[in-house]
Design a protein around this motif. Structure first.
Motif, PDB file in Angstrom:
ATOM      1  N   GLU A 382      31.469  -5.186 -34.533  1.00 34.10           N
ATOM      2  CA  GLU A 382      30.306  -4.642 -35.256  1.00 34.10           C
ATOM      3  C   GLU A 382      30.472  -3.152 -35.485  1.00 34.10           C
ATOM      4  OE1 GLU A 382      26.370  -6.198 -34.172  1.00 34.10           O
ATOM      5  OE2 GLU A 382      25.767  -4.099 -34.058  1.00 34.10           O
ATOM      6  N   ILE A 383      29.962  -2.680 -36.607  1.00 33.55           N
ATOM      7  CA  ILE A 383      30.023  -1.262 -36.970  1.00 33.55           C
ATOM      8  C   ILE A 383      29.350  -0.399 -35.888  1.00 33.55           C
ATOM      9  CG2 ILE A 383      27.957  -1.641 -38.422  1.00 33.55           C
ATOM     10  CD1 ILE A 383      28.726   0.803 -40.016  1.00 33.55           C
ATOM     11  N   ILE A 384      29.980   0.748 -35.593  1.00 32.27           N
ATOM     12  CA  ILE A 384      29.356   1.760 -34.704  1.00 32.27           C
ATOM     13  C   ILE A 384      28.856   2.908 -35.580  1.00 32.27           C
ATOM     14  CG2 ILE A 384      29.845   3.457 -32.882  1.00 32.27           C
ATOM     15  CD1 ILE A 384      31.946   1.440 -31.792  1.00 32.27           C
ATOM     16  N   SER A 385      29.672   3.294 -36.564  1.00 35.00           N
ATOM     17  CA  SER A 385      29.256   4.327 -37.529  1.00 35.00           C
ATOM     18  C   SER A 385      30.211   4.258 -38.728  1.00 35.00           C
ATOM     19  CB  SER A 385      29.330   5.723 -36.884  1.00 35.00           C
ATOM     20  OG  SER A 385      30.667   6.031 -36.559  1.00 35.00           O
ATOM     21  N   ASN A 386      29.832   4.930 -39.791  1.00 33.43           N
ATOM     22  CA  ASN A 386      30.753   5.092 -40.930  1.00 33.43           C
ATOM     23  C   ASN A 386      30.429   6.416 -41.608  1.00 33.43           C
ATOM     24  OD1 ASN A 386      28.454   4.559 -42.396  1.00 33.43           O
ATOM     25  ND2 ASN A 386      29.144   2.640 -43.294  1.00 33.43           N
ATOM     26  N   ASN A 387      30.993   6.660 -42.779  1.00 36.12           N
ATOM     27  CA  ASN A 387      30.754   7.953 -43.446  1.00 36.12           C
ATOM     28  C   ASN A 387      29.302   8.134 -43.862  1.00 36.12           C
ATOM     29  OD1 ASN A 387      33.415   8.547 -43.237  1.00 36.12           O
ATOM     30  ND2 ASN A 387      33.956   7.969 -45.345  1.00 36.12           N
ATOM     31  N   TYR A 388      28.513   7.071 -43.840  1.00 31.86           N
ATOM     32  CA  TYR A 388      27.148   7.121 -44.408  1.00 31.86           C
ATOM     33  C   TYR A 388      26.063   7.007 -43.350  1.00 31.86           C
ATOM     34  CZ  TYR A 388      30.722   5.635 -47.579  1.00 31.86           C
ATOM     35  OH  TYR A 388      31.916   5.553 -48.231  1.00 31.86           O
ATOM     36  N   MET A 389      26.371   6.415 -42.217  1.00 31.28           N
ATOM     37  CA  MET A 389      25.377   6.270 -41.138  1.00 31.28           C
ATOM     38  C   MET A 389      26.031   6.683 -39.828  1.00 31.28           C
ATOM     39  SD  MET A 389      22.570   3.587 -41.613  1.00 31.28           S
ATOM     40  CE  MET A 389      22.402   2.382 -42.910  1.00 31.28           C
ATOM     41  N   THR A 390      25.269   7.446 -39.051  1.00 36.64           N
ATOM     42  CA  THR A 390      25.768   7.821 -37.722  1.00 36.64           C
ATOM     43  C   THR A 390      25.458   6.675 -36.750  1.00 36.64           C
ATOM     44  OG1 THR A 390      23.664   8.761 -37.033  1.00 36.64           O
ATOM     45  CG2 THR A 390      25.196  10.244 -38.191  1.00 36.64           C
ATOM     46  N   ALA A 391      26.062   6.764 -35.559  1.00 33.46           N
ATOM     47  CA  ALA A 391      25.779   5.764 -34.531  1.00 33.46           C
ATOM     48  C   ALA A 391      24.283   5.779 -34.205  1.00 33.46           C
ATOM     49  CB  ALA A 391      26.612   6.051 -33.285  1.00 33.46           C
ATOM     50  N   LEU A 392      23.676   6.987 -34.229  1.00 35.04           N
ATOM     51  CA  LEU A 392      22.235   7.056 -33.902  1.00 35.04           C
ATOM     52  C   LEU A 392      21.372   6.435 -34.996  1.00 35.04           C
ATOM     53  CD1 LEU A 392      21.542  10.409 -32.071  1.00 35.04           C
ATOM     54  CD2 LEU A 392      21.288   8.060 -31.234  1.00 35.04           C
ATOM     55  N   ASP A 393      21.783   6.585 -36.252  1.00 32.15           N
ATOM     56  CA  ASP A 393      21.054   5.921 -37.348  1.00 32.15           C
ATOM     57  C   ASP A 393      21.030   4.412 -37.088  1.00 32.15           C
ATOM     58  OD1 ASP A 393      20.663   8.229 -38.816  1.00 32.15           O
ATOM     59  OD2 ASP A 393      22.456   7.958 -40.057  1.00 32.15           O
ATOM     60  N   LEU A 394      22.198   3.889 -36.716  1.00 37.11           N
ATOM     61  CA  LEU A 394      22.288   2.432 -36.515  1.00 37.11           C
ATOM     62  C   LEU A 394      21.495   1.986 -35.293  1.00 37.11           C
ATOM     63  CD1 LEU A 394      25.929   2.243 -37.721  1.00 37.11           C
ATOM     64  CD2 LEU A 394      24.100   0.836 -38.651  1.00 37.11           C
ATOM     65  N   VAL A 395      21.418   2.862 -34.283  1.00 35.28           N
ATOM     66  CA  VAL A 395      20.593   2.527 -33.108  1.00 35.28           C
ATOM     67  C   VAL A 395      19.114   2.481 -33.515  1.00 35.28           C
ATOM     68  CG1 VAL A 395      19.778   3.450 -30.893  1.00 35.28           C
ATOM     69  CG2 VAL A 395      22.228   3.297 -31.358  1.00 35.28           C
ATOM     70  N   ARG A 396      18.710   3.395 -34.383  1.00 38.61           N
ATOM     71  CA  ARG A 396      17.305   3.364 -34.855  1.00 38.61           C
ATOM     72  C   ARG A 396      17.036   2.046 -35.577  1.00 38.61           C
ATOM     73  NH1 ARG A 396      16.529   8.849 -38.072  1.00 38.61           N
ATOM     74  NH2 ARG A 396      14.308   8.387 -38.067  1.00 38.61           N
ATOM     75  N   LEU A 397      18.026   1.600 -36.357  1.00 36.84           N
ATOM     76  CA  LEU A 397      17.839   0.330 -37.070  1.00 36.84           C
ATOM     77  C   LEU A 397      17.848  -0.855 -36.099  1.00 36.84           C
ATOM     78  CD1 LEU A 397      20.001   0.895 -40.282  1.00 36.84           C
ATOM     79  CD2 LEU A 397      17.544   1.174 -39.985  1.00 36.84           C
ATOM     80  N   LYS A 398      18.616  -0.734 -35.019  1.00 36.94           N
ATOM     81  CA  LYS A 398      18.623  -1.817 -34.010  1.00 36.94           C
ATOM     82  C   LYS A 398      17.225  -1.966 -33.403  1.00 36.94           C
ATOM     83  CE  LYS A 398      22.814  -3.365 -33.346  1.00 36.94           C
ATOM     84  NZ  LYS A 398      23.327  -4.653 -33.087  1.00 36.94           N
TER      85      LYS A 398
END
Ligand code: SF4
Length: 504
Positions: A382-398
């Motif tokens: 699963e994605i941790i981060s990419n050029n467009y979302m940080t790991a923290l952005d994805l944690v907020r979405l989780k």
């Protein structure tokens, strides 16, 4: 020689169609083959005891992203317990990079890559004969005296040559029955393994009708079509749906994955005749951001898809499930917010917020550098981060995903959620984001909650919200009470009323 076909399903209600296909295809070897399915939640001891106690000569594991790590551990332990135990792996998770895979996992003796039915049938027959001619089996990789041998790939299977697998097995009618009327997908979404096989192979209609009549006769609860895009051929799709409408037994539900853009007037007219509950459709939207869709090779037109979803919803007899994927190319937090809001307003019965997985063999894995993908090194990648979302952005979405599942997908909060959308002056995304922040700040994520407590937590949030919107708490309490009375059984409601709104 005794063989076992086995796998770890992700839930008890799931069953594995691939094992059933292998069993049905290996017709001449069936008396030497058993099938036993487990789930990833089964205790290791329980599984190992089951696998060892019957003293199989060869154990064949079907591997997917949700089970490969645990399967590897179990297979390694088996080999330690019984060094002459032969072990075969197959399935999408081991079909790519076979040589490094076997080099790394010395306890695996054989791997079948790609479609397994043909190679497994030959392999089982050859092993059972006592004088296996492994070099003749296409699609097989094997190890002899520590050396790895790779045979050429098997040719594509003549799909209709695969027998209907349920006839040769006991019907597990407490489980979801999986069925495949076509194999392959005409589309090429870059994150999907099905994009590799562009040619779609279908079963003849006569065969499909005959297969489906089995489920209808058995009155199974649910049949899930695993056809990758069921309505890619509109005429064929309509023919199958019409057959199911005419043969409806009043019990069985059929689930399909549809392309939302391809729903047309004729299909809507046909579906209007279906019993409520007969059909359930899953439609992948994934994103509404055009640059993202183009980068993933998805030729989707969201306004048209949205119109079609609204027409399906207006029929009132179809259960609709929409999917979004966070972490696709060029989708940043702001554009995902807009995708979420676009899709939420369609008010499907379920909205799944998934996270991109860079699965082995999918074209997007080759673009990881281009988009700066950092992903988990073990399955499901699963994605941790990419050029467009940080790991923290994805944690907020989780966090939001958790709240979306608890309050939207599991049901029971319809009135209250509708009120929030109309009265809190927040877009749907902002509401779930704020509610998730509140939920995690108060520490409610640390334990699992009964449904009753979810009503109490919602009211606490309403109490906090009252600072900004006066008198909102009383209105929300009334709505929560109505929602609860509609959802919980009368005994649970009485118990709730005795205990009150206080969360202990
Ligand atoms: S995501 Fe769906 S439409 Fe796209 S390639 Fe995969 S199966 Fe086909």
């Amino acid at each position: 020689m005794k063989l076992l076909l086995t796998t770890l399903n992700s839930k008890y209600v799931h069953s594995n169609l691939a094992l059933k296909y292998l069993y049905a295809s290996a017709e001449s070897s069936r008396r030497n083959i058993d099938i036993q399915e487990f789930t990833i939640n089964n205790d290791d001891d329980y599984i190992l005891t089951e696998l060892l106690r019957k003293d199989y000569d060869l154990i064949c594991f079907s591997c997917y992203i949700w089970n490969v790590e645990k399967t590897l551990y179990l297979a390694e332990t088996l080999k330690k317990a019984k060094p002459d135990q032969k072990i075969l792996f197959g399935g999408p998770e081991v079909s790519y990079d076979v040589v490094p895979f076997m080099g790394q996992h010395k306890f695996v003796d054989f791997v079948i890559s790609g479609e397994g039915e043909g190679p497994f049938s030959e392999f089982a027959e050859s092993m059972i004969s006592g004088t296996p001619e492994l070099e003749r089996i296409r699609g097989l990789t094997y190890r002899i005296d520590g050396k790895i041998f790779v045979n050429p790939p098997a040719p594509p299977l003549v799909f209709e040559s695969v027998p209907f697998p349920y006839l040769s097995l006991v019907c597990e009618d407490d489980k979801v029955m999986y069925y495949e009327s076509s194999r392959g997908c005409p589309f090429q979404c870059s994150y999907c393994l099905s994009s590799i096989e562009r040619k779609v192979r279908t079963l003849p209609m006569e065969r499909v009708r005959s297969d489906l009549s089995y489920f209808i006769y058995k009155q199974v609860k649910q049949v899930k079509f695993i056809d990758r895009t069921f309505n890619w051929d509109r005429r064929r799709c309509a023919e199958i749906l019409q057959y199911l409408i005419l043969s409806d037994n009043g019990v069985t539900n059929f689930h399909f994955e549809l392309c939302g853009d391809l729903v047309d007037e004729e299909l809507i007219r046909l579906l209007a005749q279906a019993r409520p509950g007969l059909f359930q459709f899953e439609i992948g939207v994934q994103s509404t951001h055009e640059k993202t869709l183009a980068a993933c090779n998805r030729n989707s037109n969201f306004p048209r898809l949205a119109e079609n979803v609204k027409r399906l919803k207006a029929l009132g007899n179809i259960h609709l499930h929409l999917d979004l994927i966070a972490g696709l190319p060029y989708e940043d937090y702001a554009s995902f917010r807009s995708s979420f809001n676009d899709v939420y307003q369609l008010k499907a019965h379920q909205l799944q917020l998934g996270f991109l997985k860079l699965i082995k063999g999918a074209p997007i894995r080759e673009q990881a550098e281009e988009h700066g993908y950092i992903y988990r090194s073990k399955a499901p990648y699963e994605i941790i981060s990419n050029n467009y979302m940080t790991a923290l952005d994805l944690v907020r979405l989780k966090k939001m995903e958790n709240l979306l599942d608890l309050y939207y997908n599991r049901g029971g909060f319809r009135r209250t959620l509708d009120f929030c959308m109309d009265s809190l002056e927040l877009a749907p995304f902002d509401f779930y984001e704020e509610f998730a922040d509140y939920y995690y700040l108060k520490g409610f994520q640390h334990k699992s909650h009964k449904k009753e407590d979810l009503y109490r937590i919602f009211l606490l949030y309403a109490g906090w919200k009252e600072r900004f919107i006066p008198d909102i708490k009383n209105t929300m309490q009334e709505l929560l009470t109505l929602d609860m009375k509609e959802t919980l059984n009368p005994d649970a409601v009485k118990k709730f009323e005795r205990k009150g709104w206080e969360i202990l």
